[in-house]
Write a protein that holds these residues in place. Structure first.
Motif, PDB file in Angstrom:
ATOM      1  N   VAL A 259     -87.947  24.550  88.165  1.00 21.80           N
ATOM      2  CA  VAL A 259     -88.425  25.283  89.320  1.00 21.80           C
ATOM      3  C   VAL A 259     -88.799  26.706  88.999  1.00 21.80           C
ATOM      4  CG1 VAL A 259     -88.383  25.435  91.802  1.00 21.80           C
ATOM      5  CG2 VAL A 259     -87.635  23.248  90.766  1.00 21.80           C
ATOM      6  N   GLN A 260     -90.012  27.308  89.430  1.00 22.75           N
ATOM      7  CA  GLN A 260     -89.974  28.615  89.661  1.00 22.75           C
ATOM      8  C   GLN A 260     -90.080  29.218  90.893  1.00 22.75           C
ATOM      9  OE1 GLN A 260     -93.764  30.235  87.697  1.00 22.75           O
ATOM     10  NE2 GLN A 260     -93.204  32.204  88.342  1.00 22.75           N
ATOM     11  N   PRO A 261     -89.129  29.755  91.480  1.00 22.15           N
ATOM     12  CA  PRO A 261     -89.328  30.237  92.753  1.00 22.15           C
ATOM     13  C   PRO A 261     -90.071  31.269  93.279  1.00 22.15           C
ATOM     14  CG  PRO A 261     -87.383  31.396  91.868  1.00 22.15           C
ATOM     15  CD  PRO A 261     -87.964  30.247  90.840  1.00 22.15           C
ATOM     16  N   ASN A 262     -90.755  31.443  94.302  1.00 19.73           N
ATOM     17  CA  ASN A 262     -91.696  32.615  94.619  1.00 19.73           C
ATOM     18  C   ASN A 262     -90.927  33.765  95.021  1.00 19.73           C
ATOM     19  OD1 ASN A 262     -93.819  34.131  95.787  1.00 19.73           O
ATOM     20  ND2 ASN A 262     -94.753  32.435  96.607  1.00 19.73           N
ATOM     21  N   LEU A 263     -91.038  34.853  93.939  1.00 18.59           N
ATOM     22  CA  LEU A 263     -90.052  36.018  94.457  1.00 18.59           C
ATOM     23  C   LEU A 263     -91.000  37.103  94.856  1.00 18.59           C
ATOM     24  CD1 LEU A 263     -88.202  36.327  91.103  1.00 18.59           C
ATOM     25  CD2 LEU A 263     -87.439  35.500  93.253  1.00 18.59           C
ATOM     26  N   LYS A 264     -92.265  37.105  95.059  1.00 20.62           N
ATOM     27  CA  LYS A 264     -93.317  37.771  95.697  1.00 20.62           C
ATOM     28  C   LYS A 264     -92.726  38.080  97.200  1.00 20.62           C
ATOM     29  CE  LYS A 264     -96.921  40.588  95.264  1.00 20.62           C
ATOM     30  NZ  LYS A 264     -96.892  41.769  94.221  1.00 20.62           N
ATOM     31  N   TYR A 265     -92.393  37.061  97.710  1.00 15.71           N
ATOM     32  CA  TYR A 265     -92.181  37.041  99.121  1.00 15.71           C
ATOM     33  C   TYR A 265     -90.609  36.706  99.268  1.00 15.71           C
ATOM     34  CZ  TYR A 265     -97.197  36.380  99.097  1.00 15.71           C
ATOM     35  OH  TYR A 265     -98.604  36.716  98.922  1.00 15.71           O
ATOM     36  N   ARG A 266     -89.901  37.738 100.104  1.00 13.01           N
ATOM     37  CA  ARG A 266     -88.559  37.542 100.020  1.00 13.01           C
ATOM     38  C   ARG A 266     -88.032  38.043 101.448  1.00 13.01           C
ATOM     39  NH1 ARG A 266     -86.696  41.108  94.618  1.00 13.01           N
ATOM     40  NH2 ARG A 266     -88.499  40.244  93.299  1.00 13.01           N
ATOM     41  N   ALA A 267     -86.861  37.644 101.952  1.00 16.90           N
ATOM     42  CA  ALA A 267     -86.152  38.139 103.140  1.00 16.90           C
ATOM     43  C   ALA A 267     -84.483  38.727 102.376  1.00 16.90           C
ATOM     44  CB  ALA A 267     -85.895  37.278 104.193  1.00 16.90           C
ATOM     45  N   LEU A 268     -84.652  40.063 102.382  1.00 17.66           N
ATOM     46  CA  LEU A 268     -83.251  40.580 101.962  1.00 17.66           C
ATOM     47  C   LEU A 268     -82.387  40.985 102.846  1.00 17.66           C
ATOM     48  CD1 LEU A 268     -84.865  42.996  99.092  1.00 17.66           C
ATOM     49  CD2 LEU A 268     -83.919  40.594  98.821  1.00 17.66           C
ATOM     50  N   THR A 269     -81.668  39.994 103.450  1.00 14.24           N
ATOM     51  CA  THR A 269     -80.713  39.856 104.452  1.00 14.24           C
ATOM     52  C   THR A 269     -79.520  38.994 104.291  1.00 14.24           C
ATOM     53  OG1 THR A 269     -80.882  39.280 106.829  1.00 14.24           O
ATOM     54  CG2 THR A 269     -82.130  38.019 105.552  1.00 14.24           C
ATOM     55  N   ASN A 270     -78.653  39.072 105.195  1.00 19.93           N
ATOM     56  CA  ASN A 270     -77.504  38.320 104.959  1.00 19.93           C
ATOM     57  C   ASN A 270     -77.618  36.870 106.030  1.00 19.93           C
ATOM     58  OD1 ASN A 270     -75.890  40.002 103.280  1.00 19.93           O
ATOM     59  ND2 ASN A 270     -75.277  41.156 105.082  1.00 19.93           N
ATOM     60  N   ASN A 271     -78.708  36.970 106.670  1.00 14.48           N
ATOM     61  CA  ASN A 271     -79.055  35.609 107.417  1.00 14.48           C
ATOM     62  C   ASN A 271     -79.669  34.625 106.696  1.00 14.48           C
ATOM     63  OD1 ASN A 271     -80.228  34.088 109.483  1.00 14.48           O
ATOM     64  ND2 ASN A 271     -80.590  35.412 110.888  1.00 14.48           N
ATOM     65  N   THR A 272     -78.918  33.557 106.300  1.00 13.93           N
ATOM     66  CA  THR A 272     -79.294  32.636 105.660  1.00 13.93           C
ATOM     67  C   THR A 272     -80.324  31.825 106.156  1.00 13.93           C
ATOM     68  OG1 THR A 272     -76.989  32.280 105.042  1.00 13.93           O
ATOM     69  CG2 THR A 272     -78.439  30.409 104.361  1.00 13.93           C
TER      70      THR A 272
ATOM     71  N   THR B 219     -87.834  43.382 106.747  1.00 11.35           N
ATOM     72  CA  THR B 219     -87.567  44.613 106.886  1.00 11.35           C
ATOM     73  C   THR B 219     -87.928  44.910 108.572  1.00 11.35           C
ATOM     74  OG1 THR B 219     -88.721  45.004 104.627  1.00 11.35           O
ATOM     75  CG2 THR B 219     -89.117  46.775 106.307  1.00 11.35           C
ATOM     76  N   PRO B 220     -87.323  45.877 109.008  1.00  5.35           N
ATOM     77  CA  PRO B 220     -87.800  46.346 110.410  1.00  5.35           C
ATOM     78  C   PRO B 220     -88.990  46.547 110.522  1.00  5.35           C
ATOM     79  CG  PRO B 220     -85.727  47.429 109.566  1.00  5.35           C
ATOM     80  CD  PRO B 220     -86.130  46.615 108.445  1.00  5.35           C
ATOM     81  N   VAL B 221     -89.428  46.316 111.674  1.00  2.19           N
ATOM     82  CA  VAL B 221     -90.895  46.269 112.210  1.00  2.19           C
ATOM     83  C   VAL B 221     -91.615  48.013 111.931  1.00  2.19           C
ATOM     84  CG1 VAL B 221     -92.751  46.248 114.114  1.00  2.19           C
ATOM     85  CG2 VAL B 221     -90.895  44.463 113.944  1.00  2.19           C
ATOM     86  N   GLN B 222     -90.703  48.959 112.093  1.00  2.00           N
ATOM     87  CA  GLN B 222     -91.224  50.238 112.159  1.00  2.00           C
ATOM     88  C   GLN B 222     -91.246  50.541 110.583  1.00  2.00           C
ATOM     89  OE1 GLN B 222     -88.307  49.277 113.125  1.00  2.00           O
ATOM     90  NE2 GLN B 222     -86.654  50.509 112.658  1.00  2.00           N
ATOM     91  N   GLU B 223     -90.780  49.760 109.709  1.00  2.00           N
ATOM     92  CA  GLU B 223     -90.949  50.295 108.204  1.00  2.00           C
ATOM     93  C   GLU B 223     -91.820  49.404 107.450  1.00  2.00           C
ATOM     94  OE1 GLU B 223     -87.081  50.293 106.527  1.00  2.00           O
ATOM     95  OE2 GLU B 223     -86.233  51.417 107.914  1.00  2.00           O
ATOM     96  N   SER B 224     -92.278  49.791 106.236  1.00  2.00           N
ATOM     97  CA  SER B 224     -93.336  48.959 105.527  1.00  2.00           C
ATOM     98  C   SER B 224     -92.654  47.502 104.955  1.00  2.00           C
ATOM     99  CB  SER B 224     -93.891  49.764 104.414  1.00  2.00           C
ATOM    100  OG  SER B 224     -94.767  49.045 103.525  1.00  2.00           O
TER     101      SER B 224
END
Length: 798
Positions: A97-110, A250-255
């Motif tokens: 399997v190749q995961p999609n690394l273009k779209y991420r969520a860098l958070t501790n929220n599983t 990312t918070p809404v106020q940031e890119s």
């Protein structure tokens, strides 16, 4: 009962297959490394042992042997894509399997992470039936996976109309010499044969049997680096390649778009010391098959980069050595400079294997075309004054020039693998970067062409900036942000400029300072100097530019780079017409954004460009034409020869036609024409398209020469001018004002030509009438193809 029997039969077969593997395991060759695997030499099969599911690793494919044609582009050592993958169990199969690394969520929220993972597609690259499962370890047969045409050889040949080929597994096999296992990577090499019917001349020219094309593809499974790598924020002014992805946490106020530079991991052993060795230096290895004197030149030029690392406080942080005899250039543990052979000269490449998660460069891989050195040697041979008049071994000056270029080429391509992009504005600032494309720079001293300053030596000031931005260490995030901005501010204050690929290409390009293969702070002055060098070289050109006993056909090919010597500087000068000056600005950095090139500079450039459409400048002198008889048997024309319309005889008129077409293709490019309309509208003092067309017509179609030969050369050029005017009048992609102005000039020309009685005026008049009656049927008549020029000594495709 029947269903039970079928189930029992399937179970028996399944158990039997697994039993067969277990029973035969001792007969297989075992390789132990990142993944252990077994080779069955009786069936030419590879079995992989997977002990950890859902653990990510890097999969890279490449070509370990190529086709040998620059036009086809499938070269030895060519890297394919790198992909993060993992094995996942699904029923009786393991899926790759190749995961999609273009779209991420860098958070501790599983759950937030999972929502992004589920929103975008992943890719299953392959499914493997489990051959054996024991103690949490799975055995799978990966033979068919490895024997795919992963690199797309057959697709590439079809795209280039070289033929329809398909993979023939009966003529394919594993290459055990290059199939190896190491603790952090395992390497598989497969000999693949493609059968089919050849259609194109490129494949026919390089294959011993064009119906059977055999190459070797390489597969690497690589352990991903640990999490100690620190990403560095990308800045459009920094000169590095951007690595990016989308972070939906990312918070809404940031890119949402995150951009970082690509770079190797580099840390000081002693972080408090002004100068320190690296924890792990960046070590590159030169292909041990590289011959002298190229080997020494590549080593010397590549080592220039250490100057830039020393400037930021590193000692011996960048090293270049000879590849050990037992090492494989495709082994991920080695950053490699590979010497690649092709049937014709072509581009060199600086590419990398990077971690798709972070942008960390894991392996730098340079491919240098072995024929490139010969083009610079040929340029020097052409420009020298009677080099072989007295002896045939008088080639040291030519060799010195070619070797100087190879040093720069080595530094340039390594620069790409360190993470750096082209800087095509560097040539306008005292040749400030090895990441520019350098045209050899000559001057005239005491009526002789001086070679002493042909190529710069050593790392450039801009290169030190890029290394400082990407590789300097800082004590904290705040210090890093401040320090990186100071690095770029200092560069700006030094007058260093940075403009890369998309703004440097010649066709419709607009940036006045950025161009491939140009020289000089003043592009126009440099063009004038180039034309002088060209004139003197042609005046000096004689049979003594080849060795005794060589065919005169060789002399014609030596003449080609002299005749077209001004081609790249002319292209650069055309960018000033309708040109712009601009920067990759960020808010608050103090740089100007964009401005139109002043009218006087555009006019000056235009006047110099028009010289390249003057028969008295571009015509081959009559007393030189006897040097070029019909070509001898065994010395047919090549793609680097002057082409013509006169059959076996040398065609001096076509040479002028070809060189004029080169100028006009850029000067009257549709985008440039539209830009000139807009610039004039914004400021009436700007040059404008009308003045360009008036000057062009005055200096070509309305120009006359007393010498009949010159006049016929001029007539040949004039027809090209007429065709390009018609093309502008008929182009649907320009502003309508461009069409209108081009039609107006054709109408005016029609009136001028109607009053003349010479045959060429009458013929041009007829062609204008025919065009106006049937504009939709117009197609520009092709001029004889210009000989290959670029790469003069290089280019890179990443």
């Amino acid at each position: 009962m029947k269903q039970f029997y079928v189930f029992g039969l399937i179970l028996f077969i399944s158990v039997n297959i697994k039993a067969q593997f277990t029973e035969n395991r001792k007969e297989y060759s075992k390789y132990t490394g990142l993944y252990s695997f077994f080779y069955d030499d009786k069936k030419d099969k590879v079995y992989l042992e997977v002990s950890e599911l859902n653990k990510e690793f890097l999969y890279v494919y490449s070509l370990s042997s190529g086709i040998g044609s620059n036009d086809i582009g499938l070269d030895r050592g060519q890297l394919g894509n790198e992909q993060v993958v993992y094995f996942k169990k699904a029923g009786n199969k393991l899926l790759l399997v190749q995961p999609n690394l273009k779209y991420r969520a860098l958070t501790n929220n599983t759950l937030e992470k999972k929502s992004v993972e589920q929103a975008f597609a992943t890719s299953v690259l392959y499914g493997f039936k489990i051959e054996e499962e024991k103690n949490g370890k799975y055995i799978i047969d990966i033979s068919n996976f490895l024997m795919q045409d992963t690199h797309g050889v057959s697709k590439r040949l079809k795209q280039l109309k070289q033929g329809n080929y398909s993979l023939d597994l009966s003529k394919s096999a594993f290459d055990l010499e290059r199939t190896k296992a190491f603790p952090k990577n395992v390497e598989f090499d497969v000999l693949l044969t493609f059968t089919g019917e050849a259609q194109g001349r490129h494949i026919k020219s390089v294959a011993p049997n064009s119906s059977r094309i055999t190459v070797a593809q390489h597969h690497s499974f690589i352990a991903l680096p640990d999490n100690g790598y620190k990403k560095r924020v990308f800045d459009p002014r920094c000169g590095s390649y951007p690595f990016s992805y989308y972070d939906y946490a990312t918070p809404v106020q940031e890119s949402i778009t995150k951009r970082y530079v690509t770079r190797h991991r580099l840390e000081k052993k002693n972080k408090d010391a002004v100068i320190s060795e690296a924890v792990e230096p960046i070590v590159y290895y030169l292909d041990n098959g590289t011959p002298e004197p190229v080997r020494s030149a590549l080593l010397e030029g590549g080592r220039w980069w250490n100057q830039a690392f020393e400037a930021i406080g590193y000692k011996n942080a960048f090293q270049l050595k000879i590849l050990p005899d037992d090492a494989d250039p495709l082994d991920v543990r080695y950053n490699v400079i590979q010497w690649v052979h092709r049937s014709t000269r072509g581009w060199s490449y600086g590419s990398s294997i990077t971690d798709p998660r972070t942008g960390e460069i894991i392996k730098g891989h340079v491919s240098l075309g072995s024929l490139r050195i010969r083009q610079d040697f040929l340029i020097a041979q052409a420009l020298m004054n009677k080099p072989f008049a007295e002896r045939d071994d008088n080639y040291q000056t030519m060799l010195d020039l070619a070797i100087a270029r190879i040093r720069q080429l080595s530094a340039h391509e390594i620069g790409h693998t360190l993470g750096f992009a082209h800087n095509f504005a560097a040539s306008a600032v005292n040749r400030a970067s090895v990441m520019d494309y350098p045209h050899p720079q000559f001057s005239i001293k005491e009526n002789e062409i001086d070679f002493s300053n042909a190529y710069a030596s050593g790392i450039g000031e801009w290169d030190k900036v890029t290394v400082a931005y990407s590789y300097s260490e800082f004590s904290s995030k705040n210090e890093e942000k401040k320090g990186l901005n100071e690095i770029l501010k200092r560069a700006q204050n030094q007058g260093l400029r940075y403009i890369s690929d998309q703004d440097a290409r010649p066709a419709g390009g607009a940036h006045a300072l950025a161009h491939l293969w140009d020289n000089g702070k003043s592009i126009t002055d440099a063009l004038e100097e180039v034309l002088k060098v060209r004139k003197l070289a042609i005046e000096n050109f004689s049979e003594d530019n080849i060795k005794k006993g060589e065919a005169y056909a060789v002399l014609e090919d030596v003449f080609a780079p002299v005749y077209f010597f001004h081609r790249y500087q002319t292209e650069a000068a055309t960018k000033i017409v309708g040109g712009l000056d601009y920067n990759y600005t960020t808010k608050g950095d103090g740089q100007f954004t964009v401005k139109v090139i002043p009218e006087n500079e555009q006019t000056k450039a235009l006047n110099s460009i028009l010289k390249t459409l003057d028969a008295s400048v571009v015509a081959i002198p009559k007393n030189k034409l006897a040097l070029f008889p019909p070509r001898a048997i065994g010395y047919g024309k090549s793609r680097e020869s002057l082409m013509g319309r006169t059959g076996v005889s040398f065609d001096a008129l076509s040479a002028a036609e070809t060189v004029a077409d080169m100028t006009l293709r850029f000067l009257l490019h549709p985008e440039r024409a539209s830009r000139l309309i807009q610039q004039k509208a914004l400021d009436n003092n700007n040059l404008g398209l009308n003045k360009v067309l008036v000057s062009l017509i005055d200096n070509t179609i309305k120009k006359t020469h007393k010498d009949i030969y010159f006049q016929q050369v001029q007539n040949t050029i004039n027809y090209r001018v007429l065709y390009y005017l018609m093309q502008l009048a008929n182009n649907e992609k320009v502003h309508a004002q461009v069409n209108a102005l081009a039609y107006l000039k054709l109408n005016e020309l029609q009136g001028v030509l109607a009053s003349k009685s010479d045959m060429n005026s009458l013929e041009m008049y007829r062609r204008i009438v025919d065009f106006k009656e049937n504009p939709r049927n117009f197609a520009i008549i092709n001029s004889p193809k210009i000989p290959d020029g670029s790469p003069i000594g290089m280019n890179c495709m990443h």
